[in-house]
Design a protein around this motif. Structure first.
Motif, mmCIF file in Angstrom:
data_model
loop_
_atom_site.group_PDB
_atom_site.id
_atom_site.type_symbol
_atom_site.label_atom_id
_atom_site.label_comp_id
_atom_site.label_asym_id
_atom_site.label_seq_id
_atom_site.Cartn_x
_atom_site.Cartn_y
_atom_site.Cartn_z
ATOM 1 N N ALA A 23 0.818 -1.213 0.000
ATOM 2 C CA ALA A 23 0.000 0.000 0.000
ATOM 3 C C ALA A 23 0.852 1.263 0.000
ATOM 4 C CB ALA A 23 -0.941 -0.012 1.198
ATOM 5 N N GLN A 24 1.973 1.216 0.656
ATOM 6 C CA GLN A 24 2.834 2.386 0.754
ATOM 7 C C GLN A 24 3.727 2.556 -0.467
ATOM 8 O OE1 GLN A 24 4.944 2.901 4.445
ATOM 9 N NE2 GLN A 24 6.688 3.784 3.380
ATOM 10 N N ASP A 25 4.272 1.455 -0.967
ATOM 11 C CA ASP A 25 5.331 1.537 -1.971
ATOM 12 C C ASP A 25 4.901 1.295 -3.416
ATOM 13 O OD1 ASP A 25 7.075 1.978 0.147
ATOM 14 O OD2 ASP A 25 7.539 -0.146 0.348
ATOM 15 N N GLN A 26 3.842 0.550 -3.624
ATOM 16 C CA GLN A 26 3.448 0.199 -4.990
ATOM 17 C C GLN A 26 2.657 1.323 -5.631
ATOM 18 O OE1 GLN A 26 4.294 -2.740 -6.704
ATOM 19 N NE2 GLN A 26 3.579 -1.478 -8.365
ATOM 20 N N VAL A 27 3.168 1.832 -6.716
ATOM 21 C CA VAL A 27 2.486 2.878 -7.475
ATOM 22 C C VAL A 27 1.756 2.204 -8.624
ATOM 23 C CG1 VAL A 27 2.837 4.893 -8.942
ATOM 24 C CG2 VAL A 27 4.171 4.632 -6.846
ATOM 25 N N LEU A 28 0.470 2.479 -8.738
ATOM 26 C CA LEU A 28 -0.342 1.859 -9.778
ATOM 27 C C LEU A 28 -0.743 2.895 -10.823
ATOM 28 C CD1 LEU A 28 -2.698 -0.372 -7.594
ATOM 29 C CD2 LEU A 28 -0.581 -1.023 -8.743
ATOM 30 N N PRO A 29 -0.411 2.641 -12.086
ATOM 31 C CA PRO A 29 -0.792 3.580 -13.147
ATOM 32 C C PRO A 29 -2.300 3.866 -13.157
ATOM 33 C CG PRO A 29 0.724 1.935 -13.998
ATOM 34 C CD PRO A 29 0.352 1.508 -12.605
ATOM 35 N N GLU A 30 -3.086 2.844 -12.859
ATOM 36 C CA GLU A 30 -4.549 3.017 -12.873
ATOM 37 C C GLU A 30 -5.021 3.998 -11.799
ATOM 38 O OE1 GLU A 30 -8.553 0.298 -12.566
ATOM 39 O OE2 GLU A 30 -6.677 -0.674 -13.076
ATOM 40 N N LEU A 31 -4.196 4.212 -10.801
ATOM 41 C CA LEU A 31 -4.526 5.179 -9.745
ATOM 42 C C LEU A 31 -3.804 6.501 -9.994
ATOM 43 C CD1 LEU A 31 -4.340 2.804 -6.646
ATOM 44 C CD2 LEU A 31 -6.386 3.575 -7.860
ATOM 45 N N ASP A 32 -3.600 6.806 -11.258
ATOM 46 C CA ASP A 32 -2.925 8.044 -11.682
ATOM 47 C C ASP A 32 -1.514 8.154 -11.116
ATOM 48 O OD1 ASP A 32 -5.194 8.859 -13.129
ATOM 49 O OD2 ASP A 32 -6.078 9.744 -11.320
ATOM 50 N N GLY A 33 -0.834 7.008 -11.059
ATOM 51 C CA GLY A 33 0.552 7.005 -10.610
ATOM 52 C C GLY A 33 0.714 7.232 -9.121
ATOM 53 N N ARG A 34 -0.352 7.000 -8.373
ATOM 54 C CA ARG A 34 -0.281 7.161 -6.918
ATOM 55 C C ARG A 34 -0.168 5.796 -6.261
ATOM 56 N NH1 ARG A 34 -5.716 10.078 -5.677
ATOM 57 N NH2 ARG A 34 -6.339 8.629 -7.297
ATOM 58 N N SER A 35 0.317 5.814 -5.033
ATOM 59 C CA SER A 35 0.327 4.576 -4.250
ATOM 60 C C SER A 35 -1.096 4.301 -3.759
ATOM 61 C CB SER A 35 1.265 4.715 -3.051
ATOM 62 O OG SER A 35 0.716 5.591 -2.093
ATOM 63 N N VAL A 36 -1.304 3.092 -3.268
ATOM 64 C CA VAL A 36 -2.609 2.731 -2.702
ATOM 65 C C VAL A 36 -2.960 3.693 -1.565
ATOM 66 C CG1 VAL A 36 -3.817 0.936 -1.399
ATOM 67 C CG2 VAL A 36 -2.482 0.322 -3.424
ATOM 68 N N ASN A 37 -2.020 3.933 -0.663
ATOM 69 C CA ASN A 37 -2.291 4.838 0.458
ATOM 70 C C ASN A 37 -2.659 6.238 -0.017
ATOM 71 O OD1 ASN A 37 -1.867 2.906 2.428
ATOM 72 N ND2 ASN A 37 0.234 3.522 2.829
ATOM 73 N N GLU A 38 -1.945 6.739 -1.003
ATOM 74 C CA GLU A 38 -2.261 8.066 -1.535
ATOM 75 C C GLU A 38 -3.651 8.087 -2.150
ATOM 76 O OE1 GLU A 38 2.173 9.655 -2.753
ATOM 77 O OE2 GLU A 38 1.105 8.340 -4.139
ATOM 78 N N ALA A 39 -3.988 7.073 -2.904
ATOM 79 C CA ALA A 39 -5.293 7.023 -3.553
ATOM 80 C C ALA A 39 -6.426 6.920 -2.539
ATOM 81 C CB ALA A 39 -5.353 5.849 -4.522
ATOM 82 N N LEU A 40 -6.197 6.214 -1.450
ATOM 83 C CA LEU A 40 -7.243 6.054 -0.433
ATOM 84 C C LEU A 40 -7.622 7.375 0.229
ATOM 85 C CD1 LEU A 40 -6.246 2.711 1.300
ATOM 86 C CD2 LEU A 40 -8.314 3.140 -0.054
ATOM 87 N N ARG A 41 -6.778 8.360 0.143
ATOM 88 C CA ARG A 41 -7.072 9.663 0.757
ATOM 89 C C ARG A 41 -8.245 10.366 0.085
ATOM 90 N NH1 ARG A 41 -0.912 10.942 0.693
ATOM 91 N NH2 ARG A 41 -0.274 9.672 2.464
ATOM 92 N N ASP A 42 -8.421 10.129 -1.225
ATOM 93 C CA ASP A 42 -9.493 10.856 -1.916
ATOM 94 C C ASP A 42 -10.249 10.019 -2.949
ATOM 95 O OD1 ASP A 42 -7.624 10.640 -3.928
ATOM 96 O OD2 ASP A 42 -7.284 12.780 -4.153
ATOM 97 N N THR A 43 -10.092 8.714 -2.865
ATOM 98 C CA THR A 43 -10.762 7.809 -3.797
ATOM 99 C C THR A 43 -11.483 6.740 -2.989
ATOM 100 O OG1 THR A 43 -8.949 8.167 -5.357
ATOM 101 C CG2 THR A 43 -10.394 6.309 -5.810
ATOM 102 N N ASP A 44 -12.648 6.348 -3.462
ATOM 103 C CA ASP A 44 -13.429 5.317 -2.793
ATOM 104 C C ASP A 44 -12.610 4.033 -2.647
ATOM 105 O OD1 ASP A 44 -16.136 4.270 -1.920
ATOM 106 O OD2 ASP A 44 -15.666 2.895 -3.574
ATOM 107 N N ALA A 45 -12.679 3.416 -1.479
ATOM 108 C CA ALA A 45 -11.906 2.199 -1.197
ATOM 109 C C ALA A 45 -12.221 1.090 -2.195
ATOM 110 C CB ALA A 45 -12.171 1.720 0.230
ATOM 111 N N LYS A 46 -13.451 0.987 -2.644
ATOM 112 C CA LYS A 46 -13.828 -0.047 -3.621
ATOM 113 C C LYS A 46 -13.080 0.169 -4.934
ATOM 114 C CE LYS A 46 -16.466 -3.301 -5.379
ATOM 115 N NZ LYS A 46 -16.525 -4.657 -4.908
ATOM 116 N N GLU A 47 -12.994 1.404 -5.373
ATOM 117 C CA GLU A 47 -12.279 1.718 -6.612
ATOM 118 C C GLU A 47 -10.789 1.371 -6.490
ATOM 119 O OE1 GLU A 47 -11.290 5.637 -9.282
ATOM 120 O OE2 GLU A 47 -13.155 5.615 -8.135
ATOM 121 N N VAL A 48 -10.209 1.684 -5.338
ATOM 122 C CA VAL A 48 -8.801 1.365 -5.107
ATOM 123 C C VAL A 48 -8.626 -0.148 -5.067
ATOM 124 C CG1 VAL A 48 -6.841 1.620 -3.534
ATOM 125 C CG2 VAL A 48 -8.401 3.551 -3.902
#
Length: 66
Positions: A23-48
């Protein structure tokens, strides 16, 4: 999806300690190049979670790939 469910799925998929690392280190292109933790700040958990499922495919147990 509740955040607690998200983290249960992460721990089941990656193990107790590795889940937080993914969650901290893996950057996913589908999450606009953000890590899981970064995406969870402003994206629905289901989408992440669905992005994690697509990125890790068969590693995610079929019964929690939803």
């Amino acid at each position: 999806m509740r955040l607690t469910d998200f983290w249960e799925n992460m721990r089941e998929t990656f193990g107790e300690e590795y889940a937080s690392s993914v969650a901290q280190d893996q950057v996913l292109p589908e999450l606009d190049g953000r890590s899981v933790n970064e995406a969870l700040r402003d994206t629905d958990a289901k989408e992440v979670w669905m992005a994690v499922c697509r990125a890790y495919g068969d590693r995610v147990p079929a019964r929690i790939r939803r």
